[in-house]
Design a protein around this motif. Structure first.
Motif, PDB file in Angstrom:
ATOM      1  N   ASN A  97     -71.062  35.234  25.645  1.00  0.00           N
ATOM      2  CA  ASN A  97     -69.716  35.138  25.359  1.00  0.00           C
ATOM      3  C   ASN A  97     -69.664  34.240  24.238  1.00  0.00           C
ATOM      4  O   ASN A  97     -70.404  33.132  23.806  1.00  0.00           O
ATOM      5  CB  ASN A  97     -69.665  34.043  26.989  1.00  0.00           C
ATOM      6  N   ASN A  98     -69.335  35.073  23.280  1.00  0.00           N
ATOM      7  CA  ASN A  98     -68.950  35.235  22.065  1.00  0.00           C
ATOM      8  C   ASN A  98     -67.513  34.872  21.887  1.00  0.00           C
ATOM      9  O   ASN A  98     -67.534  34.328  20.895  1.00  0.00           O
ATOM     10  CB  ASN A  98     -69.719  35.727  21.437  1.00  0.00           C
ATOM     11  N   ALA A  99     -66.417  35.031  22.399  1.00  0.00           N
ATOM     12  CA  ALA A  99     -65.079  34.799  21.954  1.00  0.00           C
ATOM     13  C   ALA A  99     -64.830  33.899  21.603  1.00  0.00           C
ATOM     14  O   ALA A  99     -65.149  32.812  22.411  1.00  0.00           O
ATOM     15  CB  ALA A  99     -64.029  35.590  22.552  1.00  0.00           C
ATOM     16  N   PHE A 100     -64.050  33.772  20.496  1.00  0.00           N
ATOM     17  CA  PHE A 100     -63.801  32.436  19.747  1.00  0.00           C
ATOM     18  C   PHE A 100     -62.396  32.570  18.925  1.00  0.00           C
ATOM     19  O   PHE A 100     -62.770  33.685  17.918  1.00  0.00           O
ATOM     20  CB  PHE A 100     -65.238  31.495  19.340  1.00  0.00           C
ATOM     21  N   THR A 101     -62.111  31.347  18.649  1.00  0.00           N
ATOM     22  CA  THR A 101     -61.009  31.134  17.891  1.00  0.00           C
ATOM     23  C   THR A 101     -60.843  30.450  17.057  1.00  0.00           C
ATOM     24  O   THR A 101     -62.187  29.329  17.312  1.00  0.00           O
ATOM     25  CB  THR A 101     -59.293  30.940  18.963  1.00  0.00           C
ATOM     26  N   ILE A 102     -60.636  30.760  15.768  1.00  0.00           N
ATOM     27  CA  ILE A 102     -60.833  29.968  14.603  1.00  0.00           C
ATOM     28  C   ILE A 102     -59.642  29.708  13.418  1.00  0.00           C
ATOM     29  O   ILE A 102     -59.187  30.798  13.625  1.00  0.00           O
ATOM     30  CB  ILE A 102     -61.560  30.543  13.217  1.00  0.00           C
ATOM     31  N   PRO A 103     -58.938  28.801  14.377  1.00  0.00           N
ATOM     32  CA  PRO A 103     -57.567  28.058  13.621  1.00  0.00           C
ATOM     33  C   PRO A 103     -57.355  27.866  12.703  1.00  0.00           C
ATOM     34  O   PRO A 103     -58.535  27.809  11.967  1.00  0.00           O
ATOM     35  CB  PRO A 103     -57.533  27.179  14.691  1.00  0.00           C
ATOM     36  N   ASP A 104     -56.392  27.768  11.974  1.00  0.00           N
ATOM     37  CA  ASP A 104     -56.060  27.553  10.715  1.00  0.00           C
ATOM     38  C   ASP A 104     -56.339  25.975   9.915  1.00  0.00           C
ATOM     39  O   ASP A 104     -56.536  25.321  11.028  1.00  0.00           O
ATOM     40  CB  ASP A 104     -54.540  28.171  10.396  1.00  0.00           C
ATOM     41  N   GLY A 105     -56.904  25.952   9.305  1.00  0.00           N
ATOM     42  CA  GLY A 105     -57.531  24.554   8.661  1.00  0.00           C
ATOM     43  C   GLY A 105     -58.708  23.288   9.689  1.00  0.00           C
ATOM     44  O   GLY A 105     -58.946  22.424   9.453  1.00  0.00           O
ATOM     45  N   ALA A 118     -53.077  22.769  17.130  1.00  0.00           N
ATOM     46  CA  ALA A 118     -53.259  24.131  16.810  1.00  0.00           C
ATOM     47  C   ALA A 118     -55.563  23.821  17.037  1.00  0.00           C
ATOM     48  O   ALA A 118     -55.830  25.350  17.434  1.00  0.00           O
ATOM     49  CB  ALA A 118     -53.223  24.402  16.336  1.00  0.00           C
ATOM     50  N   LEU A 119     -56.187  22.893  16.691  1.00  0.00           N
ATOM     51  CA  LEU A 119     -57.114  23.061  16.405  1.00  0.00           C
ATOM     52  C   LEU A 119     -58.141  23.308  18.103  1.00  0.00           C
ATOM     53  O   LEU A 119     -58.563  23.886  18.305  1.00  0.00           O
ATOM     54  CB  LEU A 119     -58.206  22.429  15.896  1.00  0.00           C
ATOM     55  N   GLN A 120     -56.931  22.692  19.076  1.00  0.00           N
ATOM     56  CA  GLN A 120     -57.325  23.003  20.471  1.00  0.00           C
ATOM     57  C   GLN A 120     -57.264  24.030  20.769  1.00  0.00           C
ATOM     58  O   GLN A 120     -57.795  24.302  22.225  1.00  0.00           O
ATOM     59  CB  GLN A 120     -56.139  21.872  20.985  1.00  0.00           C
ATOM     60  N   ASP A 121     -56.805  25.383  20.576  1.00  0.00           N
ATOM     61  CA  ASP A 121     -56.997  26.693  20.404  1.00  0.00           C
ATOM     62  C   ASP A 121     -58.531  26.983  20.918  1.00  0.00           C
ATOM     63  O   ASP A 121     -58.673  27.620  21.855  1.00  0.00           O
ATOM     64  CB  ASP A 121     -56.199  27.585  19.740  1.00  0.00           C
ATOM     65  N   CYS A 159     -73.906  17.170  16.244  1.00  0.00           N
ATOM     66  CA  CYS A 159     -73.422  17.065  15.037  1.00  0.00           C
ATOM     67  C   CYS A 159     -72.214  16.779  14.630  1.00  0.00           C
ATOM     68  O   CYS A 159     -71.339  18.369  15.857  1.00  0.00           O
ATOM     69  CB  CYS A 159     -74.473  17.646  13.634  1.00  0.00           C
ATOM     70  N   TYR A 160     -71.681  16.292  13.722  1.00  0.00           N
ATOM     71  CA  TYR A 160     -70.366  16.797  13.333  1.00  0.00           C
ATOM     72  C   TYR A 160     -70.243  17.065  12.330  1.00  0.00           C
ATOM     73  O   TYR A 160     -70.813  17.405  11.295  1.00  0.00           O
ATOM     74  CB  TYR A 160     -70.261  14.484  12.761  1.00  0.00           C
ATOM     75  N   MET A 161     -69.107  18.738  13.021  1.00  0.00           N
ATOM     76  CA  MET A 161     -68.628  20.045  12.242  1.00  0.00           C
ATOM     77  C   MET A 161     -68.105  20.313  12.861  1.00  0.00           C
ATOM     78  O   MET A 161     -67.020  20.476  13.896  1.00  0.00           O
ATOM     79  CB  MET A 161     -70.181  20.955  12.542  1.00  0.00           C
ATOM     80  N   HIS A 162     -67.179  20.109  11.586  1.00  0.00           N
ATOM     81  CA  HIS A 162     -64.998  20.884  11.640  1.00  0.00           C
ATOM     82  C   HIS A 162     -64.333  20.020  12.519  1.00  0.00           C
ATOM     83  O   HIS A 162     -63.217  20.194  12.377  1.00  0.00           O
ATOM     84  CB  HIS A 162     -65.539  21.913  11.679  1.00  0.00           C
TER      85      HIS A 162
END
Length: 287
Positions: A97-105, A118-121, A159-162
């Motif tokens: 399971n690798n599918a992953f969306t990378i939203p702008d920002g 849109a980060l909640q995508d 950890c805190y990341m993005h």
């Protein structure tokens, strides 16, 4: 008993990046590898790579690559994907399971409320899509009485990341692996979450090249996308595969344990000392 021969694998999100690397590494062993993604033709995305190109490279390396256009935010398409696998191959041994969306920002600095909503995508294609894919893969894996499910993840689960959206998504697939392992145990199917290091993906390589002086040091520590695939292959073959089930594992450390090196012959370093430990979960089971 390890999964050693005539393996059928499925890697989601394999047009490029980690998914492509994992699929190529598995294909190089002679496996049949279904690869999914949304990029049908070159130029459809900002970065290079298509599912067909990944499948063709798998076949060139000695495996059987099968491309499937699939939007993992659409449950009907995911269900159809696994029906296709069952119809054509009759089994499934490895699901990644690798599918992953990378939203702008995503990597913008600042608090989450100043970033796009849109980060909640990432909760949809990333967290939810891993659940849905494994849901439809479950009967095929259980029928084998042997198998491996891998959720690709990162230190961002600890950890805190993005920001909180990214972290919540990674923490969720980590816990999901632990809980799915409980349900799959009677069927001899192992489930793990694999923390990958910084990868030399098309996206990251473009970033490194854009400001070479800034990223020279960190780029030198990056892993190839195929390293994770080599680890998954070695783990799937291991006779004690089930002993790892339910765990969140650091790829570099697991690679060292299994004697797996990267494509350059080197052993990538673990980032545990800087980014933290994987979580451990209670052994209690409440039905």
């Amino acid at each position: 008993m390890g999964l050693t021969e005539d393996r059928v694998a499925l890697v989601t999100g394999a047009s490029r990046g980690a998914g492509k690397g994992i699929a190529l590494a598995l294909g190089e062993t002679g496996a049949t590898v279904y690869v999914t993604g949304r990029t049908r033709s070159a130029g459809d995305a900002d970065l290079p790579g298509t599912v067909a190109a990944t499948a063709e490279e798998i076949t060139r390396r000695g495996g059987v690559g099968i491309p499937v256009i699939c939007d993992h935010s659409d449950d009907a398409q995911v269900e159809a994907l696994f029906k296709q696998v069952e119809r054509e191959s009759g089994r499934l041994d490895i699901l990644v399971n690798n599918a992953f969306t990378i939203p702008d920002g995503l990597t913008a600095k600042g608090p989450f409320w100043e970033k796009p909503l849109a980060l909640q995508d990432m909760f949809d294609v990333g967290m939810r899509s891993a659940y849905v894919a494994t849901y439809y893969a479950g009967p095929l894996l259980a029928k084998n009485k042997a198998g491996l499910v891998v959720n690709t993840s990162s230190f961002g689960g600890s950890c805190y990341m993005h920001g909180p959206a990214y972290g919540a998504g990674k923490a969720a697939v980590d816990k999901m692996a632990h809980d799915m392992a409980v349900d799959f145990k009677p069927y001899n199917v192992a489930v793990i979450s694999l923390w990958m290091g910084l990868l030399k993906t098309e996206r990251n390589t473009a970033l490194f090249d854009s400001v070479p002086d800034r990223y020279k040091g960190i780029a030198a520590t990056a892993e190839s996308p195929e390293f994770s695939g080599r680890i998954i292959d070695a783990l799937a073959r291991h006779p004690e595969l089930m002993s790892w089930s339910g765990q969140v594992l650091i790829g570099a450390e697991l690679g060292e344990q299994l004697g797996v090196v990267d494509t350059d012959g080197k052993q990538p370093a673990s980032h545990r000392a800087v980014l933290g430990d994987p979580p451990t979960y209670s052994k209690s089971v409440v039905e």
